[in-house]
Design a protein around this motif. Structure first.
Motif, PDB file in Angstrom:
ATOM      1  N   LEU A  58       0.845  -1.193   0.000  1.00 23.45           N
ATOM      2  CA  LEU A  58       0.000   0.000   0.000  1.00 23.45           C
ATOM      3  C   LEU A  58       0.882   1.244   0.000  1.00 23.45           C
ATOM      4  N   GLU A  59       1.024   1.854  -1.143  1.00 23.06           N
ATOM      5  CA  GLU A  59       1.912   2.998  -1.296  1.00 23.06           C
ATOM      6  C   GLU A  59       1.500   4.166  -0.394  1.00 23.06           C
ATOM      7  N   SER A  60       2.464   4.673   0.398  1.00 24.91           N
ATOM      8  CA  SER A  60       2.302   5.892   1.206  1.00 24.91           C
ATOM      9  C   SER A  60       1.067   5.841   2.116  1.00 24.91           C
ATOM     10  N   PHE A  61       0.706   4.675   2.566  1.00 24.92           N
ATOM     11  CA  PHE A  61      -0.543   4.484   3.312  1.00 24.92           C
ATOM     12  C   PHE A  61      -0.257   4.457   4.807  1.00 24.92           C
ATOM     13  N   GLN A  62      -0.838   5.391   5.551  1.00 29.00           N
ATOM     14  CA  GLN A  62      -0.611   5.488   6.984  1.00 29.00           C
ATOM     15  C   GLN A  62      -1.762   4.901   7.786  1.00 29.00           C
ATOM     16  N   GLN A  63      -1.455   4.486   8.999  1.00 28.42           N
ATOM     17  CA  GLN A  63      -2.423   3.823   9.864  1.00 28.42           C
ATOM     18  C   GLN A  63      -3.627   4.704  10.183  1.00 28.42           C
ATOM     19  N   TYR A  73       5.103   0.200  12.783  1.00 33.32           N
ATOM     20  CA  TYR A  73       5.737   1.433  12.297  1.00 33.32           C
ATOM     21  C   TYR A  73       6.560   1.179  11.035  1.00 33.32           C
ATOM     22  N   HIS A  74       6.561   2.178  10.166  1.00 33.73           N
ATOM     23  CA  HIS A  74       7.532   2.112   9.069  1.00 33.73           C
ATOM     24  C   HIS A  74       8.895   2.479   9.639  1.00 33.73           C
ATOM     25  N   GLN A  75       9.949   1.979   9.017  1.00 30.93           N
ATOM     26  CA  GLN A  75      11.311   2.197   9.524  1.00 30.93           C
ATOM     27  C   GLN A  75      12.244   2.639   8.408  1.00 30.93           C
ATOM     28  N   VAL A  76      11.699   3.342   7.424  1.00 29.16           N
ATOM     29  CA  VAL A  76      12.479   3.691   6.246  1.00 29.16           C
ATOM     30  C   VAL A  76      13.306   4.951   6.492  1.00 29.16           C
ATOM     31  N   ALA A  77      14.321   5.129   5.655  1.00 31.49           N
ATOM     32  CA  ALA A  77      15.117   6.356   5.649  1.00 31.49           C
ATOM     33  C   ALA A  77      15.042   6.951   4.246  1.00 31.49           C
ATOM     34  N   GLN A  78      16.182   7.324   3.674  1.00 35.50           N
ATOM     35  CA  GLN A  78      16.169   7.992   2.374  1.00 35.50           C
ATOM     36  C   GLN A  78      15.649   7.083   1.264  1.00 35.50           C
ATOM     37  N   GLY A  79      15.802   5.774   1.435  1.00 33.28           N
ATOM     38  CA  GLY A  79      15.387   4.844   0.385  1.00 33.28           C
ATOM     39  C   GLY A  79      13.898   4.660   0.263  1.00 33.28           C
ATOM     40  N   ASP A 113       4.042   1.122   3.161  1.00 31.22           N
ATOM     41  CA  ASP A 113       5.506   1.142   3.026  1.00 31.22           C
ATOM     42  C   ASP A 113       6.168   2.298   3.776  1.00 31.22           C
ATOM     43  N   HIS A 114       5.531   3.462   3.787  1.00 28.48           N
ATOM     44  CA  HIS A 114       6.107   4.616   4.481  1.00 28.48           C
ATOM     45  C   HIS A 114       5.050   5.702   4.601  1.00 28.48           C
ATOM     46  N   TYR A 115       5.433   6.815   5.174  1.00 31.57           N
ATOM     47  CA  TYR A 115       4.471   7.892   5.365  1.00 31.57           C
ATOM     48  C   TYR A 115       3.964   8.445   4.034  1.00 31.57           C
ATOM     49  N   GLY A 116       2.756   8.985   4.076  1.00 30.00           N
ATOM     50  CA  GLY A 116       2.248   9.748   2.948  1.00 30.00           C
ATOM     51  C   GLY A 116       2.357  11.235   3.222  1.00 30.00           C
ATOM     52  N   ILE A 117       2.223  11.585   4.493  1.00 34.07           N
ATOM     53  CA  ILE A 117       2.315  12.979   4.921  1.00 34.07           C
ATOM     54  C   ILE A 117       3.515  13.089   5.848  1.00 34.07           C
ATOM     55  N   PHE A 124       1.993   9.267  14.483  1.00 37.46           N
ATOM     56  CA  PHE A 124       1.343   9.550  13.212  1.00 37.46           C
ATOM     57  C   PHE A 124       1.995   8.759  12.079  1.00 37.46           C
ATOM     58  N   GLN A 125       3.236   8.342  12.276  1.00 41.83           N
ATOM     59  CA  GLN A 125       3.953   7.613  11.234  1.00 41.83           C
ATOM     60  C   GLN A 125       3.754   6.096  11.313  1.00 41.83           C
ATOM     61  N   LYS A 126       2.776   5.656  12.079  1.00 35.96           N
ATOM     62  CA  LYS A 126       2.411   4.242  12.032  1.00 35.96           C
ATOM     63  C   LYS A 126       1.834   3.911  10.649  1.00 35.96           C
ATOM     64  N   VAL A 127       2.064   2.678  10.220  1.00 39.24           N
ATOM     65  CA  VAL A 127       1.487   2.188   8.967  1.00 39.24           C
ATOM     66  C   VAL A 127       0.773   0.870   9.258  1.00 39.24           C
ATOM     67  N   PRO A 128      -0.170   0.481   8.422  1.00 38.75           N
ATOM     68  CA  PRO A 128      -0.902  -0.768   8.692  1.00 38.75           C
ATOM     69  C   PRO A 128      -0.096  -2.018   8.370  1.00 38.75           C
ATOM     70  N   PHE A 129      -0.372  -3.065   9.087  1.00 42.99           N
ATOM     71  CA  PHE A 129       0.151  -4.398   8.794  1.00 42.99           C
ATOM     72  C   PHE A 129      -0.948  -5.383   9.145  1.00 42.99           C
TER      73      PHE A 129
END
Length: 686
Positions: free
Chosen positions: A260-265, A297-303, A480-484, A509-514
């Motif tokens: 789910l692209e840029s999809f937050q919890q 939580y998403h755990q991404v950085a620059q990638g 995968d990561h934040y949208g906002i 706010f940066q939680k994502v669904p799983f």
């Protein structure tokens, strides 16, 4: 007064006077950018002082190069250096506005792999006022052209130029000493580029990043098998063992990974004007056969997306700078989910409606052992089918069915959605949901593309039920990561119905669904804390595959006493008890800023040591390509030459597999295609 003005003008008519003017204008420009375009989180007098002065040492060093030359050449060099400095600032402003981070060598090196469709995004990111960054260059040129300042042709003494160079180095040393006294281990322990920039400066960050990149290259050359000893020891010490209740519960089933692209919890059960943004995903989230994690939580950085894929497929973290897929995906050895499952009798495939080179996927997927990669070359191309970064989700799902139904079962299939991607744009015929009214042009359309993604998933879910795949598959949904990004604080506050938000609010706010769905599972909302690094061990155990001999840094979230420490890439973390962001520790339940007692401080220090070791050891595996030295029993190393993602080759391979196995969906339906079972309301297909 006129005498003073004349003296000032005479001073600026000298080489050193022009040099000082250049430094002043560059310093002012940099400070404006620091305070207007970056969110550096400056606290206290020391940080404020260092932020104010940090452009000066590097400015003296770089512009001082021109002082070793004479006449016009010296002035031209100062202008050229100023232009390059302004361009560096300009590029970082645009990058930071989207990614809340600074450009790195890894990102710049990977530009050719990730630049597809970025032009449109850049036009959304770009503000007319950004070009004011070049104002100092323009002012200097005009001053020289109209001879308000005249070129000094007298030779500038070398000893003065050398003195300025030495002064700049001395100031840098003093600057670092002050910074390190305020934050110990600034360049050895921190995982957050914001700290380096606010303490030392943007140029010093660039120099340090270049040094890191060089070190990474030499690290691989120097790596040896014994380097794995500390990695294996750490993983064995923190192993989470599978639960009897869940281990092998879904053995032999197909696996769908819905990306789910840029999809937050927060989108789950969120309403706008009384209307659910994601009704289909909401229903799936609370289904009687879905285990949903609400502290994930998403755990991404620059990638960003590539980091999410790296963790999902390998249980290895992305890198602190750049993208591991771009930099190391072609050369490193991996023991990824596709290869593991392939060797357990699964066919493996990715469906993605963009060019195969994006994030270096066409090379990385071979290293991971994906048999098939159905990229944009496999799909019918029409201008109306695409938006933003690639094919619209409804069309991607529908047009993937002719390939999906030919995959021998069991299969491992990842569907990468794209439409809910910045800048969150949709053509009018596909907009069926009201925008938010926060006043933030980035945030407001986010719910519209999220709603479209939800509709797309609803259509695909309907197909899974009709075709019979739902009963024989594990369906995994993850964001995968934040949208906002956290740069949109006022809008986030409105979304959360708060007057303002602090770092604790932003972390949550940066939680994502799983979510994991399968017919044998008893659905519930699981409050276990976890992140993307934990997906692979959790999934493998559900499928009855042990991972105790694998190099994986995540933990089975359904296992016995899972490790509930969620490291973030910058070294911060969340646990059920503590949320550490920057230098502040919050109570994870209440959000209260904690004044730690001795016992609490020790607990936080122990967690921090775990997080630092976890991240650094994962980095060691990637930087040193250490898995080339590791040969776990029962795992066959991946040979990249075995894979060819050209459509002709893939179709021949599918036909061959069908003759050998007769287990695909078409065979299960008596030789009839399941494409007619798929129904979509996509207006482009009518």
């Amino acid at each position: 007064m006129s005498r003073i003005l004349k003296s000032i003008r005479n001073f600026f008519n000298t080489t050193i006077g022009f040099f000082v003017l250049v430094i002043i204008l560059y310093w002012i420009t940099t400070l404006v950018v620091y305070n207007v375009d970056f969110s550096l989180g400056v606290k206290g007098g020391m940080q404020t002082f260092l932020l104010i002065v940090n452009p000066i040492p590097s400015g003296l060093l770089l512009f001082g190069i021109a002082l070793y030359f004479r006449g016009k050449l010296s002035y031209w060099l100062m202008l050229i250096i100023d232009f390059l400095q302004s361009t560096w600032l300009f590029a970082n402003v645009l990058y930071y506005r989207e990614f809340s981070d600074f450009l790195s060598i890894g990102i710049i090196k990977g530009t050719g792999d990730v630049q597809n469709n970025l032009g449109k995004s850049m036009m959304e990111i770009l503000h007319p006022a950004d070009f004011l960054i070049y104002l100092d260059v323009l002012v200097l040129i005009l001053l020289l052209v109209f001879k308000i300042i005249k070129i000094d042709y007298r030779p500038f003494k070398y000893r003065y130029a050398i003195g300025i160079t030495l002064l700049s180095i001395l100031l840098m040393g003093g600057e670092y000493s002050l910074a390190n006294s305020d934050r110990s281990g600034l360049l050895t322990r921190t995982f957050d580029n914001n700290y380096i920039v606010k303490y030392l400066g943007l140029n010093e960050y660039a120099a340090f990043n270049a040094y890191q990149t060089h070190q990474e290259s030499s690290t691989r050359a120097k790596a040896k098998a014994s380097d794995l000893n500390s990695v294996k020891k750490f993983i064995n010490q923190h192993q989470t063992y599978p639960s009897v209740k869940y281990f092998g519960k879904e053995k032999g089933k197909n696996v769908f990974i819905i990306h789910l692209e840029s999809f937050q919890q927060f989108l789950i059960n969120y309403k706008v004007n009384g209307q659910e943004v994601t009704p289909n995903i909401n229903k799936f989230y609370s289904d009687q056969h879905t285990i949903s994690f609400d502290n994930f939580y998403h755990q991404v950085a620059q990638g960003k997306t590539s980091d999410a894929e790296m963790m999902l497929e390998n249980s290895l973290y992305g890198l602190p700078q750049g993208s591991a897929m771009v930099t190391y995906g072609s050369q490193n050895t991996f023991q990824a989910a596709p290869a593991i499952l392939d060797q357990k009798g699964y066919s493996t495939a990715v469906f993605h409606g963009d060019v195969p080179s994006f994030w270096n996927r066409d090379n990385t997927y071979k290293s991971w052992g994906y048999q098939y990669f159905f990229d944009s070359n496999y799909y019918k191309k029409k201008a109306s089918y695409n938006v933003g970064y690639g094919m619209k989700d409804k069309i991607l799902f529908r047009d993937s069915i002719p390939y999906l139904e030919k995959l021998p079962q069991p299969f491992y299939a990842k569907m990468i959605t794209l439409t809910n991607h910045y800048p969150y744009e949709l053509d009018k015929q596909n907009v069926s949901f009201p925008a938010l009214k926060t006043g933030d042009s980035t945030v407001d359309p986010y719910v519209q593309t999220a709603h479209y993604l939800d509709q797309s998933f609803g259509e695909f879910e309907d197909y899974l039920n009709k075709s019979g795949l739902m009963k024989n598959s594990v369906i995994v949904l993850y964001g995968d990561h934040y949208g906002i990004s956290n740069n949109h604080r006022p809008a986030i506050a409105k979304l959360l119905n708060k007057k303002s938000v602090n770092n604790y609010d932003l972390a949550n706010f940066q939680k994502v669904p799983f979510m994991i769905h399968a017919d044998n599972l008893d659905g519930h909302v699981d409050h276990t804390y976890g992140g993307e690094i934990d997906v692979l061990p959790t999934l493998l155990h559900l499928l009855g595959i042990k991972n105790n001999n694998m190099i994986q840094f995540g933990h089975d979230l359904l296992g016995n006493n899972p490790n509930q420490i969620v490291p973030f890439r910058d070294g911060d973390f969340v646990t059920p008890q503590y949320t550490k962001i920057g230098g502040t520790v919050y109570d994870s339940k209440t959000g209260q800023d904690l004044k730690l007692n001795k016992e609490q401080q020790q607990q936080v220090d122990d967690i921090q040591n775990y997080v630092t070791s976890d991240l650094s050891l994962s980095d060691r595996v990637i930087y040193g390509d250490l898995l080339r030295f590791y040969h776990p029993k029962g795992f066959k190393p991946v040979n990249r030459k075995d894979y060819n993602y050209k459509p002709k080759n893939a179709m021949e391979q599918l036909d061959k597999a069908d003759k050998e196995h007769k287990t695909d969906l078409i065979d299960q339906h008596g030789g009839k295609s399941t494409v007619p079972m798929y129904h979509t309301d996509a207006p482009e297909l009518k």
